[in-house]
Write a protein that holds these residues in place. Sequence first.
Motif, short mmCIF file in Angstrom:
data_model
loop_
_atom_site.label_atom_id
_atom_site.label_comp_id
_atom_site.label_asym_id
_atom_site.label_seq_id
_atom_site.Cartn_x
_atom_site.Cartn_y
_atom_site.Cartn_z
N HIS A 54 -5.97 48.41 86.29
CA HIS A 54 -4.72 48.51 87.01
C HIS A 54 -3.72 49.32 86.17
CE1 HIS A 54 -6.33 45.50 89.73
NE2 HIS A 54 -6.63 44.75 88.67
N PHE A 55 -3.23 50.40 86.77
CA PHE A 55 -2.35 51.30 86.02
C PHE A 55 -1.26 51.80 86.97
CE2 PHE A 55 -1.26 55.64 84.63
CZ PHE A 55 -0.81 55.35 83.35
N ALA A 56 0.00 51.50 86.60
CA ALA A 56 1.18 51.97 87.35
C ALA A 56 1.07 51.63 88.83
CB ALA A 56 1.37 53.47 87.16
N GLY A 57 0.62 50.42 89.12
CA GLY A 57 0.52 49.98 90.50
C GLY A 57 -0.72 50.45 91.22
N LEU A 58 -1.57 51.23 90.56
CA LEU A 58 -2.80 51.72 91.15
C LEU A 58 -3.99 51.03 90.52
CD1 LEU A 58 -2.08 55.58 91.23
CD2 LEU A 58 -1.87 53.97 93.14
N THR A 59 -5.06 50.96 91.28
CA THR A 59 -6.32 50.40 90.77
C THR A 59 -7.35 51.52 90.70
OG1 THR A 59 -5.87 48.23 91.72
CG2 THR A 59 -8.14 48.71 91.11
N VAL A 60 -7.86 51.77 89.52
CA VAL A 60 -8.94 52.74 89.34
C VAL A 60 -10.14 52.00 88.76
CG1 VAL A 60 -7.39 54.70 89.00
CG2 VAL A 60 -8.10 53.35 87.03
N TYR A 61 -11.30 52.62 88.92
CA TYR A 61 -12.53 51.97 88.51
C TYR A 61 -13.22 52.81 87.44
CZ TYR A 61 -11.63 49.37 92.77
OH TYR A 61 -11.04 48.60 93.74
N VAL A 62 -13.72 52.12 86.43
CA VAL A 62 -14.34 52.78 85.28
C VAL A 62 -15.67 52.09 85.00
CG1 VAL A 62 -14.16 53.27 82.82
CG2 VAL A 62 -12.13 53.43 84.28
N THR A 63 -16.69 52.91 84.70
CA THR A 63 -17.99 52.40 84.28
C THR A 63 -18.20 52.71 82.80
OG1 THR A 63 -19.01 52.57 86.45
CG2 THR A 63 -20.49 52.62 84.55
N VAL A 64 -18.58 51.73 82.04
CA VAL A 64 -18.88 51.91 80.62
C VAL A 64 -20.39 52.12 80.49
CG1 VAL A 64 -18.79 50.89 78.32
CG2 VAL A 64 -16.94 50.48 79.96
N TYR A 65 -20.77 53.29 79.99
CA TYR A 65 -22.20 53.62 79.88
C TYR A 65 -22.46 54.27 78.52
CZ TYR A 65 -26.86 54.95 81.46
OH TYR A 65 -28.22 55.08 81.60
N PRO A 66 -22.70 53.45 77.48
CA PRO A 66 -22.85 53.99 76.11
C PRO A 66 -23.94 55.04 75.94
CG PRO A 66 -22.56 51.61 76.08
CD PRO A 66 -22.73 51.99 77.50
N PRO A 67 -25.08 54.98 76.66
CA PRO A 67 -26.08 56.04 76.44
C PRO A 67 -25.53 57.44 76.64
CG PRO A 67 -27.05 54.26 77.71
CD PRO A 67 -25.59 53.97 77.60
N LEU A 68 -24.55 57.57 77.52
CA LEU A 68 -23.99 58.90 77.77
C LEU A 68 -23.24 59.44 76.56
CD1 LEU A 68 -24.04 60.85 80.11
CD2 LEU A 68 -21.88 59.89 80.91
N VAL A 69 -22.65 58.56 75.77
CA VAL A 69 -21.94 59.00 74.56
C VAL A 69 -22.92 59.57 73.55
CG1 VAL A 69 -20.49 58.26 72.64
CG2 VAL A 69 -20.10 57.32 74.93
N LEU A 70 -24.00 58.82 73.28
CA LEU A 70 -24.99 59.29 72.32
C LEU A 70 -25.67 60.56 72.80
CD1 LEU A 70 -26.66 55.91 71.27
CD2 LEU A 70 -25.36 57.45 69.79
N ALA A 71 -26.06 60.58 74.08
CA ALA A 71 -26.76 61.76 74.61
C ALA A 71 -25.85 62.99 74.61
CB ALA A 71 -27.27 61.47 76.01
N SER A 72 -24.57 62.81 74.91
CA SER A 72 -23.64 63.95 74.89
C SER A 72 -23.51 64.52 73.48
CB SER A 72 -22.26 63.51 75.41
OG SER A 72 -22.34 63.08 76.75
N TRP A 73 -23.46 63.64 72.49
CA TRP A 73 -23.38 64.13 71.11
C TRP A 73 -24.62 64.94 70.75
CZ3 TRP A 73 -26.25 63.62 66.66
CH2 TRP A 73 -25.64 64.06 65.48
N TRP A 74 -25.80 64.44 71.12
CA TRP A 74 -27.03 65.19 70.83
C TRP A 74 -27.06 66.52 71.58
CZ3 TRP A 74 -30.93 64.63 67.38
CH2 TRP A 74 -31.00 63.44 66.66
N ALA A 75 -26.58 66.52 72.82
CA ALA A 75 -26.58 67.76 73.60
C ALA A 75 -25.68 68.81 72.98
CB ALA A 75 -26.13 67.47 75.03
N LEU A 76 -24.53 68.40 72.45
CA LEU A 76 -23.56 69.34 71.91
C LEU A 76 -23.84 69.72 70.47
CD1 LEU A 76 -20.42 67.73 73.53
CD2 LEU A 76 -21.32 70.00 74.03
#
Length: 473
Positions: A58-80
């Motif tokens: 909940h941010f400034a009266g709005l509701t947004v949705y977030v997914t936490v997916y740690p594999p994407l962090v590791l894979a992005s580092w390897w890709a870059l």
Amino acid sequence: MTPPPAQTQQTVGVRAFWRAATPAERRWVGLGWLLSLASCIASGLATVILAWSGLPLHFAGLTVYVTVYPPLVLASWWALCFGWVWAAPLVYAATFTLALYAGMPLAWALLFACSNPLGLAVYALGYRAIDRRPELHSGSAWLYFVMLAFASSVFGSAGALIWSYTNRIDNTGLLPIWQGWWLGGLLQAVLLVGPLLWLTRRRISAWLTRRPALLAPPPADPRRLTLRLILVIVCAVLGYGAGTLGLAEGWVQQRLAGADARQLETVQTLLSTAWSFYWVMALFVLFVGFFGYRSFRHWSAANDRLLAELEQLARTDRLSGLLNRRAMEEALDEQMQRGRRHGELASLLMLDIDHFKRINDAYGHAVGDAAIVALADTLRAGLRSLDRAARWGGEEFLVLLPQQDAAAACAVAERLRAALATLPGPELPRFTVSVGVASLQAADRGWGDWLKRADGALYAAKQAGRDRVVATD
């Protein structure tokens, strides 16, 4: 092998690494990759078990949705840092495993696991297209990284549609999942992957600069990569807009089921307005992408022409228009290699204008320059396309005759000498040349030995009275 320039994009080739890596490099990189694989699979399962998908914020009266997916962090580092080939199996294995754990059918799981590797491909394409390293030490570097992260996240979120379909999730539940995937991917990239690159990428770049044998070959056609990058970004923007509006429309219609006609008409008007605005923006984005690509093509073509002209200037003698000394040295190196590998015949002619100082003293340097130009024109007219002629220094010229033995080279030299001796022109006095001829010998350790014999033959021609051709024994 010469290290690449400081800003050249670097990826580690799997084959190159397997062939050229030291045992220590194989041990540390291999261990790091296996630990990353295990971490990706474990954290991917945790995303399902701990329900980290579609978390409301909940941010400034709005509701947004977030997914936490740690594999994407590791894979992005390897890709870059290493390349897409190293990263794709990590995130594919993690996504495929969690899909099977969640009960997704095998065929759908195999397809579902492709979404995040597709998103990582945007990073690989983006940095190969501009041929730069993802070292985030400037504002423009961060801005480009965020742009790629957005496109990567939108493409990666395509798996949300498969997830929702196989789990029988309606439009009301699909919007949080889809938004959570792309927004979570973007936030993870900016808040976690970016700082990780800032801390580590320069060290990896320094290591790869010292070990160029580990690098994958550069892209063959940067222009095509740039076109693909523009198409990817345009598709990501348009897909994001269409997906958001489509899912929002389905969500609103379900929520307003049973509402009165006036409310439905108002909502329909708003949705129609939103879609109209979307298509106008879509046309604008397509125009910007097309204009950007055409501008890049124009700039690239102009840059190529400029580089070709600079390369030509760097290899050409300004007065004569023939090759300069550096370019001729390269041609001699290549000829020596062909001679050693294939036994190809070759001969050298070393020409010198007789009494050139007298011409300058009697007629002036402008006439001396005209004599040099006349000699260069005669060489161009009298040689084959595969022959190479250069102004070696002052009034001295060097001609390389591939596939010619000493007898044939002497015939060429005699023909050139006779043509120069009969040059007409009231402003150009008659002048002659002396020519030394030397053929390539198996005993030559380098072209310096070959050149020395041609120079000796030229000296003999001058000692014998000039205006003649002399060949070495």
